[in-house]
Each structure stands twice: as structure tokens, then as C-alpha cells.
Design an enzyme around this catalytic site. Sequence first.
Site, PDB file in Angstrom:
ATOM      1  N   CYS A  38       0.849  -1.197   0.000  1.00 32.03           N
ATOM      2  CA  CYS A  38       0.000   0.000   0.000  1.00 32.03           C
ATOM      3  C   CYS A  38       0.886   1.249   0.000  1.00 32.03           C
ATOM      4  O   CYS A  38       1.865   1.316   0.751  1.00 32.03           O
ATOM      5  CB  CYS A  38      -0.884  -0.014   1.237  1.00 32.03           C
ATOM      6  SG  CYS A  38      -1.765   1.528   1.537  1.00 32.03           S
ATOM      7  N   HIS A  72       1.593  -8.152  13.910  1.00 35.78           N
ATOM      8  CA  HIS A  72       0.919  -7.768  12.668  1.00 35.78           C
ATOM      9  C   HIS A  72       1.960  -7.652  11.554  1.00 35.78           C
ATOM     10  O   HIS A  72       3.027  -7.060  11.754  1.00 35.78           O
ATOM     11  CB  HIS A  72       0.185  -6.441  12.857  1.00 35.78           C
ATOM     12  CG  HIS A  72      -0.790  -6.142  11.768  1.00 35.78           C
ATOM     13  ND1 HIS A  72      -0.402  -5.664  10.539  1.00 35.78           N
ATOM     14  CD2 HIS A  72      -2.144  -6.269  11.714  1.00 35.78           C
ATOM     15  CE1 HIS A  72      -1.467  -5.498   9.779  1.00 35.78           C
ATOM     16  NE2 HIS A  72      -2.536  -5.869  10.459  1.00 35.78           N
ATOM     17  N   GLU A 113       2.221  -5.780   8.982  1.00 32.96           N
ATOM     18  CA  GLU A 113       2.628  -4.408   8.659  1.00 32.96           C
ATOM     19  C   GLU A 113       3.686  -3.918   9.637  1.00 32.96           C
ATOM     20  O   GLU A 113       4.678  -3.301   9.240  1.00 32.96           O
ATOM     21  CB  GLU A 113       1.429  -3.465   8.681  1.00 32.96           C
ATOM     22  CG  GLU A 113       1.801  -2.027   8.346  1.00 32.96           C
ATOM     23  CD  GLU A 113       0.662  -1.039   8.569  1.00 32.96           C
ATOM     24  OE1 GLU A 113       0.926   0.027   9.150  1.00 32.96           O
ATOM     25  OE2 GLU A 113      -0.481  -1.338   8.172  1.00 32.96           O
ATOM     26  N   THR A 166      -0.629   1.812  10.407  1.00 28.31           N
ATOM     27  CA  THR A 166      -1.600   2.661   9.701  1.00 28.31           C
ATOM     28  C   THR A 166      -3.042   2.421  10.107  1.00 28.31           C
ATOM     29  O   THR A 166      -3.888   3.293   9.909  1.00 28.31           O
ATOM     30  CB  THR A 166      -1.493   2.460   8.178  1.00 28.31           C
ATOM     31  OG1 THR A 166      -1.772   1.086   7.856  1.00 28.31           O
ATOM     32  CG2 THR A 166      -0.115   2.843   7.668  1.00 28.31           C
ATOM     33  N   CYS A 178      -3.655   5.878   8.650  1.00 22.56           N
ATOM     34  CA  CYS A 178      -4.344   6.110   7.373  1.00 22.56           C
ATOM     35  C   CYS A 178      -5.722   6.705   7.634  1.00 22.56           C
ATOM     36  O   CYS A 178      -6.562   6.084   8.290  1.00 22.56           O
ATOM     37  CB  CYS A 178      -4.477   4.798   6.603  1.00 22.56           C
ATOM     38  SG  CYS A 178      -5.404   4.967   5.062  1.00 22.56           S
ATOM     39  N   SER A 194      -7.202  -7.308  12.004  1.00 27.03           N
ATOM     40  CA  SER A 194      -7.023  -6.350  13.097  1.00 27.03           C
ATOM     41  C   SER A 194      -8.024  -5.209  12.968  1.00 27.03           C
ATOM     42  O   SER A 194      -8.685  -4.820  13.933  1.00 27.03           O
ATOM     43  CB  SER A 194      -5.593  -5.817  13.077  1.00 27.03           C
ATOM     44  OG  SER A 194      -5.416  -4.767  13.989  1.00 27.03           O
TER      45      SER A 194
END
Length: 320
Positions: A97, A125, A127, A168, A225, A254
Site C-alpha cells: 500500500c 501484525h 505491517e 496505519t 491512514c 485487526s
Amino acid sequence: MKVNLDRNSSGFCIGVQGTIHVAEEKLRAEIGLYSLGDVVHNEVEVKRLESLGLVTIDDQAFRELRDAPVLIRAHGEPPSTYETARANNLEVTDTTCPVVAKLQRTARQLHLLGYQVIIYGKPVHPEVIGINGHAANSAVIIKHADLSDPAETAPLDLSRKTALISQTTMDVPGFYQLKENLETLFRNAGNPQEGPWTEVRDIDITLGLTGMQPTAPHVYKDTICRQVSSRNSKLHDFALSNDCIIFVAGKKSSNGQVLYNICRDANPRSYFIEDTGDLDEGWLKEANGSPVGSVGICGATSTPMWLLEKVARHIESLER
């Protein structure tokens, strides 16, 4: 019973949309494709893509793979993943992303500036694992904004200059609560006269890297985000406007857990399902057995719209 489908604040976010689109294009071209980890945290959507030929692999299988095409999902990956891909002659299709990619760059630059990087996020997670990798795996990861877990704060060096960023998809209020609690923690450990932490901009980081501007000792950058966080209030209002809420998401999501809790706080008659098979028809009835006046169908940023539509059609069919 009126069935209301939320098309404004549910369904894939832009980052996930891009990943799914690229995966479908590759699979339509009959190109074999591996995905490092679940392409999205929604088991129903993963199974759909696997039925088209996508092969989901874990880290061990990825390290053993040779001369094959691999998809990097929207969550992003640490630098070590790309190093392995080059060494194994893997053809990488990177769908990280753009918001996450920018955050990875920020983490890398803050680390280069000598900051102790704190990530507000969930340690396991994908990310966060990726972001931490771009900070040389040296970041301190804090999930609890109230600093209630001593194990999370134990690695902190309260004498170092420090930068706070965020996964994010974390909640905005939690990020600013964490910032305030960190300010207090660092102030009590060192300089009682120290003021609030400084918000750092991209230009500040660039000027710091070039030596054209000194860097503040304690900084923060809100990297949440807003396309995701803006859904919170919209879903809250959507939940209030319906008698009953059916929230559709994957159990691994999540973002799904966060948004479901928002719905449940607004409307206690909110129920979490992954697919139509999880639906209890009793949820759609009042105490006297009559149907509820309205049921709202909504979901997470990792929930495909086709699945939400499927759930809506299923509920509508129950009245026939």
C-alpha cells in the site's frame, strides 16, 4: 425487515483493492502466483483467490522457493524479504500500500537520524513486522496506549532521542493518548521542564538527513491512514441507525476487530460473522418473535463487497 448495506464505509480500502486487482490480473493471465502470507485477512476472499490459482506460502516456504513469481501484499515486507527474493531469483510483484510504503520510508529515515523508533501497533501484525524491518528491527513496539504492559516499555531507553509513529490501522485517539503518556514517562525520567513532543514533517526529516536543520530530541508523526480511520465515525452512525448489525470480517483482521467494537459500542445488537454460515436467524428477531425493523450489513477494510452483498441477499431470502 429492511436490509441496509453499507457501501460508504465498508469494503476494501484502496491498498487492498490494488493488491486484489493485481492478483486477479496475474491469475487471469494464467501466471502461477505465490502470495507470501494471506493476501488479505479474510479467509473467504483468500479461498476465492486460491480457487483461481493463487498459492499462499509462509516464510519458510518462501525461503525455499526458487525461480517463481511472488506477490507482496498491501501490508508490506521488511528489507530482508527482498534480499531473499533476489538471492532466490524470485519475480516479485510488489503491491505494498502506498501509505504503508511511505511509513516504511519514514521509519528508515528516523532510524538513520539516530532516533529510537517507537511503533504504536500490534507486534505480530505483518505491517508492523515490515515497518520494524525498515528500522533495522530496532523499534520498540507498543500496543497499549495506556502503557499498562511493563514488557512493552522495558526496552525503552529514556535517555535517547525518540520518535513515535504508528501502524496505519491503529486508532487515532489511542495514538495521541500514547504520545501524552510517553511525554510524561520521559519527563519524569529526565527533564521535568521538558515540553510536549514535536510533530515532525517529511521536510523536517529530509532537512535533518542533509544536515541543514537540527532535529528535535523527541518527535512524533501521525502515520495512521485517514481513509481507514474516517470509517470509525461513519460506522458508528450506521450502527446507530439500524436495529441490528451484522458485521462481516475475517477473524484475523485487526481492523475488523476495531470496527466491530465500534459497532457494538454504538449498538449492542451487533454480531460478528465471517460468512453466511455463521448467521443466527434469532439475531434478526425481536423478543416477541417478530422481525427487526432494519438490519445493517457492514464490514472491515479487508472484507470484499461481493461478500457483503452475499450476506445481504441471504438475509433478504430468509423473509421469502
